[in-house]
Design a protein around this motif. Structure first.
Motif, short mmCIF file in Angstrom:
data_model
loop_
_atom_site.label_atom_id
_atom_site.label_comp_id
_atom_site.label_asym_id
_atom_site.label_seq_id
_atom_site.Cartn_x
_atom_site.Cartn_y
_atom_site.Cartn_z
N ALA A 131 0.81 -1.22 0.00
CA ALA A 131 0.00 0.00 0.00
C ALA A 131 0.84 1.27 0.00
N SER A 144 -5.63 5.04 -5.45
CA SER A 144 -5.99 3.64 -5.20
C SER A 144 -7.34 3.42 -5.87
N ASP A 152 0.48 7.74 -0.68
CA ASP A 152 0.20 6.35 -1.00
C ASP A 152 -0.51 5.66 0.17
N ALA A 153 0.04 5.86 1.37
CA ALA A 153 -0.58 5.25 2.56
C ALA A 153 -2.03 5.73 2.70
N SER A 185 -4.03 7.09 0.35
CA SER A 185 -4.96 6.76 -0.73
C SER A 185 -5.60 5.40 -0.42
N THR A 186 -4.78 4.46 0.03
CA THR A 186 -5.34 3.15 0.39
C THR A 186 -6.27 3.28 1.60
#
Ligand code: AMP
Ligand code: MG
Length: 348
Positions: A175, A244, A289-290, A292-293
Motif C-alpha cells: 500500500a 488507489s 500512497d498510505a 490513498s489506500t
C-alpha cells in the motif's frame, strides 16, 4: 504481465506522459530541455520516469537502479527481501535495512491515524483471496475470521532496524512502497541536479519542480468505470498524486461479483464502503500512497471527517454511485473529463 501487454502499457504510458508533460512551449533555446524517458517493469507494475535538462540521462539510470534495490528489500515475494525474512521469522526479531524499518514504523503511524484503515498485516488475508498468487477464490467467513486473528498491527514492533512480528503474522508494504519509492526517485534526481521531472509508477505520479516552461503539470486520473479512459485532470506543482482504485487488480466470480485487492481489515473482505477510486495529493509520496489506500477503506462520506482534519492535503474521490468529489483547495485546478462532473466537498 505478458511481453505484449507490457509493450502496450508502456507505449500508452509514454504517450500519456508526453501529452501532459511537454506542454505547448515551442521555443528552441540553446539549453537542452527535451525530455528523456525510461520505462521498465518493477514492483509488479510499469514505471515511466521522465526527466528534463542537464543530468537527466544519468539520473534516470540511477533511479532505475534505486527502484530495483528498494524492490529487493521491500517486496513480499522476493526471496531475500527484508519483508520475506520477517514473514518467515516465526516470531523472532529480524534485522532489516534502515529503509524497511522506517517504512514499517511510518505505516504503523498511518495505521493509528486512520483508525486501522491502513493495515500492513493483511498479507494472509490477501493470500486467501488469491491476490498474492493469482489463484483467485472467495474464502469462507470462517476462514476469514480465523485469519483476522493474526492481523493486529499494534503487535508489530520496530526498534532501530530490528522488526518483530508475532508468529503467524505476515507483513505487506504494497500500500505504500511505491509512494516511498517515488519520494526516493525525486530525491535522487534533485541530488543529480535535475530541476524538472515527473515519474509514474503504475499510475502513482510524483513531480519534481515545474515543467521546463514554468507551468504546472497536468495529471490525469483514471475513470474507475472506464479504466481505459480518464475521469479528470488535476493541475499541480511539485506534488505527489497517488490513486488507489478498485479497477487496478480484481477478479470476477462466477456470479458476476467483482472482488478487488484493497481489503477492509475489519471483515477481511474487499473494502466496499462507497469509494471506488481515492486520490491523495500532497508533498510526500509515502504519505499520499498510505492515505490513498486508507481513505479508500474509510469510504464515503466517512472520509470527509478525515480530510477536514488534513487541510495540507488535497484529494479526489469517485463513489460507487459515479459521483466525483474533490477537496475545495483544488477549485480551479480540477477539470472533469468523459462528460463527468466534479463537486467540491462541503465539510458542513
Ligand atoms: P494501493 O494500490 O496503494 O492502494 O495498495 C494496494 C495494496 O496494498 C494491495 O495490493 C495489498 O498489497 C495492500 N493492501 C490491501 N488492503 C490494504 C489495507 N487495508 N491496508 C494496507 N495495505 C493493504
Ligand atoms: Mg496506497
Amino acid at each position: 504481465m505478458t511481453a505484449k501487454k507490457f509493450a502496450a502499457a508502456a507505449a500508452a504510458l509514454t504517450a500519456a506522459l508526453t501529452a501532459f508533460s511537454c506542454g505547448n512551449s515551442s521555443s528552441s533555446s540553446a539549453k537542452d530541455e527535451s525530455p528523456r524517458s525510461s520505462t521498465f517493469f518493477a514492483m509488479d507494475t510499469v514505471m515511466t520516469l521522465t526527466a528534463y535538462g542537464d543530468g537527466a540521462e544519468e539520473a534516470l539510470a540511477d533511479s532505475e537502479a534505486l527502484v530495483k534495490e528498494l524492490e529487493g528489500k521491500l517486496s513480499a515475494t522476493d526471496k531475500n527481501s527484508d519483508i520475506r525474512r520477517i514473514n518467515s521469522s516465526s516470531g523472532g526479531a529480524v534485522e532489516t535495512s534502515p529503509e524497511t524499518a522506517l517504512l514499517i514504523s511510518k505505516a504503523l503511524e498511518y495505521a493509528d491515524s486512520t483508525g486501522g484503515a491502513l493495515n500492513i498485516c493483511l498479507y494472509p488475508v490477501l493470500t486467501a483471496w488469491g491476490f498474492t498468487t493469482g489463484e483467485y477464490r472467495v474464502p469462507t467467513d470462517d476462514e476469514l475470521e480465523k485469519l483476522l486473528e493474526n492481523t493486529d498491527y499494534r503487535r508489530v514492533s520496530v526498534s532501530g532496524s530490528e522488526v518483530s512480528v508475532p508468529e503467524d503474522y505476515m507483513l505487506d508494504l504494497g500500500a505504500l512502497a511505491k509512494g516511498y519509492t517515488s519520494d526516493r526517485i525525486v530525491e535522487e534526481m534533485r541530488d543529480a541536479g535535475v530541476k524538472s521531472a515527473i515519474v509514474s509508477l503504475g499510475g502513482n505520479v510524483q513531480a519534481l519542480g515545474l515543467k521546463p516552461d514554468g507551468s504546472k503539470w497536468k495529471v490525469a486520473i483514471r475513470d474507475p468505470f472506464e479504466p481505459e479512459t480518464d475521469m479528470c485532470v488535476v493541475e499541480v506543482g511539485e506534488k505527489a498524486v497517488i490513486t488507489s482504485g478498485n479497477y487496478e487488480r480484481y477478479f470476477t466470480a462466477d456470479d458476476g461479483t467483482r472482488y478487488w485487492h484493497i481489503i477492509d481489515g475489519f471483515d477481511g473482505r474487499p473494502a466496499d464502503n462507497g469509494i471506488v477510486s481515492a486520490t491523495i495529493i500532497g508533498d510526500s509520496g509515502l504519505e499520499c500512497d498510505a492515505l490513498s489506500t486508507a481513505t479508500f477503506v474509510m469510504g464515503w462520506p466517512e472520509v470527509k471527517t478525515f480530510m477536514a482534519s488534513r487541510p495540507d492535503l488535497e484529494a479526489v474521490f469517485a463513489t460507487d454511485e459515479g459521483e466525483i468529489y474533490y477537496t475545495p483547495g483544488l477549485e480551479g485546478s480540477f477539470k472533469a473529463l468523459n462528460g463527468r462532473e466534479g463537486k467540491a466537498i462541503s465539510y458542513d
